[in-house]
Design a protein around this motif. Structure first.
Motif, PDB file in Angstrom:
ATOM      1  N   VAL A  11      96.564  52.492  51.253  1.00  0.00           N
ATOM      2  CA  VAL A  11      95.211  51.324  51.934  1.00  0.00           C
ATOM      3  C   VAL A  11      95.394  50.535  50.632  1.00  0.00           C
ATOM      4  O   VAL A  11      95.198  50.726  49.406  1.00  0.00           O
ATOM      5  CB  VAL A  11      94.269  52.038  52.081  1.00  0.00           C
ATOM      6  CG1 VAL A  11      93.638  52.995  50.997  1.00  0.00           C
ATOM      7  CG2 VAL A  11      93.188  51.189  52.804  1.00  0.00           C
ATOM      8  N   GLN A  12      94.736  49.207  51.035  1.00  0.00           N
ATOM      9  CA  GLN A  12      94.275  48.295  49.983  1.00  0.00           C
ATOM     10  C   GLN A  12      92.879  48.355  49.675  1.00  0.00           C
ATOM     11  O   GLN A  12      92.223  49.132  50.129  1.00  0.00           O
ATOM     12  CB  GLN A  12      94.503  46.888  50.768  1.00  0.00           C
ATOM     13  CG  GLN A  12      95.835  46.507  51.061  1.00  0.00           C
ATOM     14  CD  GLN A  12      95.768  44.810  51.477  1.00  0.00           C
ATOM     15  OE1 GLN A  12      94.926  44.368  51.922  1.00  0.00           O
ATOM     16  NE2 GLN A  12      96.945  44.237  51.249  1.00  0.00           N
ATOM     17  N   SER A  13      93.105  47.947  48.077  1.00  0.00           N
ATOM     18  CA  SER A  13      91.461  48.047  47.473  1.00  0.00           C
ATOM     19  C   SER A  13      90.403  47.377  48.588  1.00  0.00           C
ATOM     20  O   SER A  13      90.516  46.422  49.129  1.00  0.00           O
ATOM     21  CB  SER A  13      91.634  47.166  46.248  1.00  0.00           C
ATOM     22  OG  SER A  13      90.231  47.441  45.633  1.00  0.00           O
ATOM     23  N   GLY A  14      89.199  48.167  48.591  1.00  0.00           N
ATOM     24  CA  GLY A  14      88.154  47.931  49.645  1.00  0.00           C
ATOM     25  C   GLY A  14      88.346  48.175  50.931  1.00  0.00           C
ATOM     26  O   GLY A  14      87.447  48.162  51.850  1.00  0.00           O
ATOM     27  N   GLY A  15      89.585  48.805  51.312  1.00  0.00           N
ATOM     28  CA  GLY A  15      89.596  49.618  52.615  1.00  0.00           C
ATOM     29  C   GLY A  15      89.024  50.813  52.822  1.00  0.00           C
ATOM     30  O   GLY A  15      88.368  51.374  51.984  1.00  0.00           O
ATOM     31  N   SER A  16      89.426  51.418  53.967  1.00  0.00           N
ATOM     32  CA  SER A  16      88.871  52.696  54.387  1.00  0.00           C
ATOM     33  C   SER A  16      89.872  53.584  54.868  1.00  0.00           C
ATOM     34  O   SER A  16      90.956  53.280  55.395  1.00  0.00           O
ATOM     35  CB  SER A  16      87.539  52.335  55.696  1.00  0.00           C
ATOM     36  OG  SER A  16      86.883  51.443  54.961  1.00  0.00           O
ATOM     37  N   LEU A  17      89.658  55.062  54.705  1.00  0.00           N
ATOM     38  CA  LEU A  17      90.363  55.950  55.260  1.00  0.00           C
ATOM     39  C   LEU A  17      89.730  57.295  55.621  1.00  0.00           C
ATOM     40  O   LEU A  17      88.744  57.361  54.946  1.00  0.00           O
ATOM     41  CB  LEU A  17      91.387  56.133  54.139  1.00  0.00           C
ATOM     42  CG  LEU A  17      92.848  56.535  54.446  1.00  0.00           C
ATOM     43  CD1 LEU A  17      93.591  55.805  55.363  1.00  0.00           C
ATOM     44  CD2 LEU A  17      93.643  57.018  53.282  1.00  0.00           C
ATOM     45  N   ARG A  66      79.882  55.882  49.140  1.00  0.00           N
ATOM     46  CA  ARG A  66      81.129  55.101  49.549  1.00  0.00           C
ATOM     47  C   ARG A  66      81.891  56.434  50.481  1.00  0.00           C
ATOM     48  O   ARG A  66      82.558  56.136  51.419  1.00  0.00           O
ATOM     49  CB  ARG A  66      82.167  54.940  48.392  1.00  0.00           C
ATOM     50  CG  ARG A  66      81.449  53.998  47.633  1.00  0.00           C
ATOM     51  CD  ARG A  66      82.705  53.570  46.551  1.00  0.00           C
ATOM     52  NE  ARG A  66      83.117  54.372  45.703  1.00  0.00           N
ATOM     53  CZ  ARG A  66      84.370  54.872  45.457  1.00  0.00           C
ATOM     54  NH1 ARG A  66      85.469  54.114  45.981  1.00  0.00           N
ATOM     55  NH2 ARG A  66      84.749  55.888  44.654  1.00  0.00           N
ATOM     56  N   HIS A  83      85.056  54.845  52.334  1.00  0.00           N
ATOM     57  CA  HIS A  83      84.875  53.283  52.397  1.00  0.00           C
ATOM     58  C   HIS A  83      85.027  52.668  50.756  1.00  0.00           C
ATOM     59  O   HIS A  83      84.715  53.434  49.869  1.00  0.00           O
ATOM     60  CB  HIS A  83      83.586  52.989  53.097  1.00  0.00           C
ATOM     61  CG  HIS A  83      83.818  53.425  54.312  1.00  0.00           C
ATOM     62  ND1 HIS A  83      84.501  52.839  55.680  1.00  0.00           N
ATOM     63  CD2 HIS A  83      82.663  54.308  54.992  1.00  0.00           C
ATOM     64  CE1 HIS A  83      84.008  53.465  56.641  1.00  0.00           C
ATOM     65  NE2 HIS A  83      83.002  54.409  56.281  1.00  0.00           N
ATOM     66  N   VAL A 120      95.763  53.804  46.832  1.00  0.00           N
ATOM     67  CA  VAL A 120      94.875  52.599  47.079  1.00  0.00           C
ATOM     68  C   VAL A 120      95.666  51.578  46.144  1.00  0.00           C
ATOM     69  O   VAL A 120      95.848  51.510  44.719  1.00  0.00           O
ATOM     70  CB  VAL A 120      93.581  52.694  46.816  1.00  0.00           C
ATOM     71  CG1 VAL A 120      92.646  51.397  46.933  1.00  0.00           C
ATOM     72  CG2 VAL A 120      92.905  53.896  47.355  1.00  0.00           C
TER      73      VAL A 120
END
Length: 122
Positions: A11-17, A66, A83, A120
């Protein structure tokens, strides 16, 4: 109790999982559950824990606000919603369970899942 973690990925930085951990065994609902993580070359780090009824949660300071831990005892599953992910959150995430303990000491948890990798990117 046997634990099977899933949901990791890139996932990209700032993303969610959202991670899931499915437990087996009739006593799943009697166990506190938690998540730890281990980044490459680093020690295990406590992430979060939840009581067996779900009424009490604990978080590491860096995850507060987060990450959210929750559980569904009807589905024998505990979740970790993440998040605002950062590159420093990159790690293998392990779910844990114990009938007596829900703190931040890894060696106090009796049951461990196999881990799921979260990466990330910056």
């Amino acid at each position: 109790v046997q634990l099977q973690a899933s949901g990791g990925g890139l996932v990209q930085s700032g993303g969610s999982l959202k991670l899931s951990c499915a437990g087996s065994g009739r006593t799943f609902g009697n166990h506190a559950m938690g998540w730890f993580r281990q980044a490459p070359g680093k020690d295990l780090e406590f992430v979060a824990a939840i009581s067996w009824k779900g009424g009490t949660t604990k978080y590491a300071d860096s995850m507060k606000g987060r990450f959210t831990i929750s559980r569904d005892n009807a589905k024998n599953t505990v979740y970790l919603q993440m998040h605002g992910l950062r590159p420093e959150d990159t790690a293998v995430y392990y779910c844990v369970a114990d009938q007596q303990y829900m703190g931040d000491l890894a060696d106090q948890y009796e049951h461990w899942g196999q881990g799921t990798l979260v990466t990330v990117s910056s």
